[in-house]
Write a protein that holds these residues in place. Structure first.
Motif: not given
Lengths: 51, 245
Positions: B79-88, B91-94, B152-157, B165-169
């Motif tokens: 999720a961090v790699f998806t949000l910060v670095f926009r690694v495609k 997002a697929i791995g997540m 929408n794929q981008q919004t979904r990711d 990230i929130v759930g990791v708590i």
């Protein structure tokens, strides 16, 4: 371990292991069918693009 | 550096090619760890002095619980790699991890319940550890549901990444639940490895099974990701070439 009855716990132990194998199977095998399906979708998509 | 890393490993095309080389090795390592762990756990490890042979459920219960938590943690990293670095591929791995994680959480709950019946006298109790793991299962369900309702794929990711990230708590809550609250569940098994309170003959199969479960996750994740990469890159030239091969 004396035998497969596991001192009376066999029912519980073997159930846990068989459920584990089931979960492994259900996670692994559908992926291969999914791949066949996805390749078919892509082929149809490419065919539509050509037409 | 980042550009090189992205081109060499993280671009969908190179990830697809590299993962094909990795998969057979992961499968082999999984087969070795799993066969040793299964055989030693069932037939070599001595029976527990209190629980008898019933304790052998530990070799599927602890690895499944550990893997369920590890998968959620890996989802947060993706999720961090998806949000910060926009690694495609992140997002697929997540999104591919969520279903595997849900299955392993289900397995941890079911095997725990099967173990609980002969040892505690009940299939289920609203104990802090059990409840927090059940919440983890609901987090996985929530993530899967969220991903399925956003078209929408981008919004979904992005939405999925935020939720991961929130759930990791919940992960430290699961781990410390047996310390913070008075529970029926035993203390953390893994932290006990520091001061061996478990005999090596019982410990080694457990470690092998944990490694096997994690390798199984890596294996199924890569296989699922490869499928999703093909689907997401449907309009790419390399996918067309790959299909025609």
């Amino acid at each position: 371990m004396n035998n497969f009855s596991m001192g009376g716990y066999g029912y519980y132990v073997w159930s846990a292991y068989f459920i584990t194998l089931f979960v492994f199977g259900i996670n692994l095998f559908p992926i291969f069918f999914e791949k066949i399906k996805i390749k078919k979708i892509i082929r149809e998509h490419l065919l539509k693009k050509r037409l | 550096m980042w550009h090189w890393l992205n081109q060499k490993f993280l671009a969908p095309k190179s990830f697809y090619a590299n993962s094909a080389k990795l998969i057979p090795w992961i499968a082999l390592a999984f087969a070795l760890c799993f066969s040793y762990g299964l055989f030693a756990g069932l037939f070599i490890a001595p029976a527990d002095y209190q629980q008898g042979d019933g304790f052998r459920i530990i070799y599927v219960h602890v690895p499944s619980a550990f893997t369920a938590m590890a998968i959620y943690f890996s989802m947060a990293v993706f999720a961090v790699f998806t949000l910060v670095f926009r690694v495609k591929v992140a997002a697929i791995g997540m999104s591919c991890s969520a279903k595997i994680g849900a299955w392993f959480t289900f397995l941890a709950l079911i095997t725990g319940s099967i173990w609980g019946k002969p040892m505690w006298g009940t299939w289920w109790i609203w104990d802090a550890r059990l409840t927090s793991v059940l919440i983890l299962l609901f987090l996985y369900f929530g993530f899967i549901a969220l991903q399925s309702v956003i078209p929408n794929q981008q919004t979904r990711d992005r939405a999925g990444a935020l939720m991961a990230i929130v759930g990791v708590i919940n992960l430290p809550i699961i781990h410390y639940s047996v310390i913070w609250w008075n529970t029926l569940h035993q203390g953390p098994t893994l932290s006990k490895f520091a001061k061996p309170s478990i005999a090596p003959a019982m410990l080694y199969p457990l470690l092998a099974m944990i490694a096997a479960f994690l390798l199984f996750y890596a294996l199924t994740l890569l296989l699922r990701m490869r499928n999703q990469i093909l689907l997401r890159e449907i309009n790419s030239q390399w996918v067309a070439e790959l299909i025609h091969e």
